[in-house]
Design a protein around this motif. Structure first.
Motif, PDB file in Angstrom:
ATOM      1  N   ASN A   1       0.812  -1.217   0.000  1.00  0.00           N
ATOM      2  CA  ASN A   1       0.000   0.000   0.000  1.00  0.00           C
ATOM      3  C   ASN A   1       0.846   1.268   0.000  1.00  0.00           C
ATOM      4  O   ASN A   1       0.365   2.355   0.341  1.00  0.00           O
ATOM      5  CB  ASN A   1      -0.941   0.015   1.207  1.00  0.00           C
ATOM      6  CG  ASN A   1      -0.195  -0.056   2.530  1.00  0.00           C
ATOM      7  OD1 ASN A   1       0.977  -0.438   2.575  1.00  0.00           O
ATOM      8  ND2 ASN A   1      -0.869   0.299   3.616  1.00  0.00           N
ATOM      9  N   SER A   2       2.114   1.149  -0.369  1.00  0.00           N
ATOM     10  CA  SER A   2       2.997   2.308  -0.454  1.00  0.00           C
ATOM     11  C   SER A   2       2.575   3.202  -1.612  1.00  0.00           C
ATOM     12  O   SER A   2       1.712   2.841  -2.430  1.00  0.00           O
ATOM     13  CB  SER A   2       4.437   1.848  -0.666  1.00  0.00           C
ATOM     14  OG  SER A   2       4.559   1.186  -1.918  1.00  0.00           O
ATOM     15  N   GLU A   3       3.194   4.355  -1.716  1.00  0.00           N
ATOM     16  CA  GLU A   3       2.893   5.255  -2.834  1.00  0.00           C
ATOM     17  C   GLU A   3       3.150   4.563  -4.164  1.00  0.00           C
ATOM     18  O   GLU A   3       2.349   4.674  -5.097  1.00  0.00           O
ATOM     19  CB  GLU A   3       3.743   6.521  -2.719  1.00  0.00           C
ATOM     20  CG  GLU A   3       3.469   7.552  -3.802  1.00  0.00           C
ATOM     21  CD  GLU A   3       4.298   8.811  -3.649  1.00  0.00           C
ATOM     22  OE1 GLU A   3       4.348   9.615  -4.616  1.00  0.00           O
ATOM     23  OE2 GLU A   3       4.899   9.001  -2.582  1.00  0.00           O
ATOM     24  N   ALA A   4       4.262   3.823  -4.241  1.00  0.00           N
ATOM     25  CA  ALA A   4       4.574   3.100  -5.479  1.00  0.00           C
ATOM     26  C   ALA A   4       3.567   1.981  -5.736  1.00  0.00           C
ATOM     27  O   ALA A   4       3.212   1.700  -6.880  1.00  0.00           O
ATOM     28  CB  ALA A   4       5.986   2.532  -5.406  1.00  0.00           C
ATOM     29  N   GLY A   5       3.104   1.339  -4.652  1.00  0.00           N
ATOM     30  CA  GLY A   5       2.105   0.284  -4.804  1.00  0.00           C
ATOM     31  C   GLY A   5       0.784   0.817  -5.304  1.00  0.00           C
ATOM     32  O   GLY A   5       0.142   0.223  -6.180  1.00  0.00           O
ATOM     33  N   VAL A   6       0.352   1.936  -4.759  1.00  0.00           N
ATOM     34  CA  VAL A   6      -0.898   2.564  -5.199  1.00  0.00           C
ATOM     35  C   VAL A   6      -0.761   3.004  -6.658  1.00  0.00           C
ATOM     36  O   VAL A   6      -1.710   2.877  -7.446  1.00  0.00           O
ATOM     37  CB  VAL A   6      -1.248   3.766  -4.298  1.00  0.00           C
ATOM     38  CG1 VAL A   6      -2.442   4.536  -4.862  1.00  0.00           C
ATOM     39  CG2 VAL A   6      -1.552   3.280  -2.878  1.00  0.00           C
TER      40      VAL A   6
END
Length: 431
Positions: free
Chosen positions: A236-241
């Motif tokens: 749910n990190s920025e990169a994941g989102v």
């Protein structure tokens, strides 16, 4: 580590194990005084079943009077039938000597002390011959617990006629792999006349983490931390989102179907497809008139990490085995260079031994050479965490929810919370 609860593998197994008894009923020595070594593995297509029959017969003839090898092929028509049988055997102490497990479940079995490390099972020369991707898949807490005969990879298949008509040339070098933006532009151009630009969903179960995790990795993160202990801040990190948002855009813009028709690419209803290495044999055999090609897995924009999925079923030695010397003999037989090569040939999958590629020269030629290159250069196994079953199911559900309108951050936060809750309950170190 805390004492692991075997019941977490599958809740349904608790009830089945309660009625299984607690003493082993497995034959260990037969009437001829031979040590009986039992294998459990999923049933497979006829060519593989024939391979097993031939190899087991040859082994038993060679080891007559000493070791008798037998195998139980378990049908997986019910997706949990195999796991239910395994979990019932865990509590009844009636596991086979050698158990085949799917790659990402190795961590679950290893963390629960159900399978044993294999580090002393093969010589150093043998270990060096196995692909790093295969050894990485079978590693938990620094030790190797499982090894397989075949690998897998996923790349971007394309309809050559459709690309030619649109004036698009697919990359033929890894360093030129399409970025996400380029991939989306290609999908947009190819979406017309009832044909989807791409197909990104292998299935709505395990196929989702197997394929789509690579978008997280390419963006510089993953679904969980490297040690498998934490999902929050990763999935749910920025990169994941950002990865989830990109994939959702392919669906929302109409370039890909949430519910693709069967064999959408094969039947010319999708111009491109994120498909497995096994599709090469299928296309060659069953779709000889389809003009197709394959290129590399797309990478994130702005210097994304080149990556591709890996993994397959692998053999593990269970805690219930009583004759480790005999098991070692069997494992060295099954995973000899020759048997890995013939098994890979029969099942039309890349072999796990580097030396096998000297024999299977078709992997030196396109299109199979592309999958070999990805395995050697960009392969990443699925997350190695004992909470994988929670992570996998949650991620699959979250992605489908995102594709149907749920906010990506909200959906991914829920997966992170559930995964970390499971890990902290069963696997976190005590203070």
């Amino acid at each position: 580590m805390r004492k692991r609860a075997v019941a977490i593998l599958l809740a349904a197994a608790v009830m089945s194990s309660m009625i299984s008894g607690c003493g082993s009923t497995k034959e260990r020595v037969n009437k001829d005084g031979e040590s009986v070594i039992t294998i459990w593995s999923p049933s497979d297509e006829p060519a593989i079943e024939e391979w097993w029959e031939e190899k087991i017969a040859a082994f038993n003839e060679e080891h007559r009077g000493e070791i008798h090898l037998k195998r139980e092929a378990i049908v997986r028509a019910d997706s949990y039938a195999y796991e239910d049988k395994v979990n019932a055997a865990i509590t009844s102490k009636d596991l086979p000597d050698i158990l085949y497990v799917d790659g990402p479940t190795v961590s679950v079995y290893a963390a629960n002390d159900i399978i044993q490390p294999l580090d002393d099972m093969f010589t150093e020369a043998d270990w060096n011959d196995f692909l790093d991707s295969t050894k990485n898949q079978g590693t938990y807490d620094g030790k190797i617990y499982a090894i397989g005969a075949t690998e897998s990879s996923v790349a971007l298949f394309y309809n050559q006629d459709m690309l030619d008509e649109a004036g698009i040339k697919a990359p033929d070098k890894l360093e030129d792999a399409w970025t996400w933006s380029e991939f989306a532009e290609v999908a947009e151009k190819l979406t017309k006349d009832g044909v989807m630009g791409t197909n990104i969903i292998m299935d709505k179960g395990e196929g989702i983490p197997y394929v789509l995790e690579q978008f997280w990795i390419s963006g510089g993160t993953d679904l969980v931390s490297e040690d498998g202990s934490k999902a929050d801040g990763y999935i749910n990190s920025e990169a994941g989102v950002e990865a989830a948002t990109f994939l959702n855009g392919l669906i929302q813009n109409g370039y890909a179907n949430l519910d693709p028709i069967q064999k959408e690419f094969h039947n010319k209803r999708a111009a491109t497809m994120l498909g497995g290495s096994w599709e090469v044999a299928t296309l060659e055999k069953d779709y000889p008139d389809l003009n197709w090609g394959v290129t590399y897995f797309p990478v994130a924009d702005n210097g994304g990490i080149p990556t591709s999925p890996t993994g397959d079923w692998a053999a593990a030695v269970t805690r219930d085995t009583q004759d480790k010397d005999a098991v070692k003999e069997v494992m060295n037989y099954l995973f000899s260079a020759d048997n890995v090569t013939t098994y890979a040939k029969a099942i039309s999958k890349p072999p796990t031994r580097q030396s096998s590629y000297d024999v299977l020269t078709e992997y030196n030629e396109y299109p199979r050479s592309l999958f070999k290159e990805q395995l050697m250069e960009t392969g990443h196994p699925r997350p190695r965490t004992p909470s994988y079953s929670v992570l996998s199911a949650g991620f699959s559900e979250a992605m489908v929810n995102i594709f149907t309108g749920v906010d990506p951050k909200e959906a991914l936060d829920k997966v992170a919370e559930d995964t970390d809750k499971d890990y902290n309950k069963y696997y976190a170190q005590e203070d």
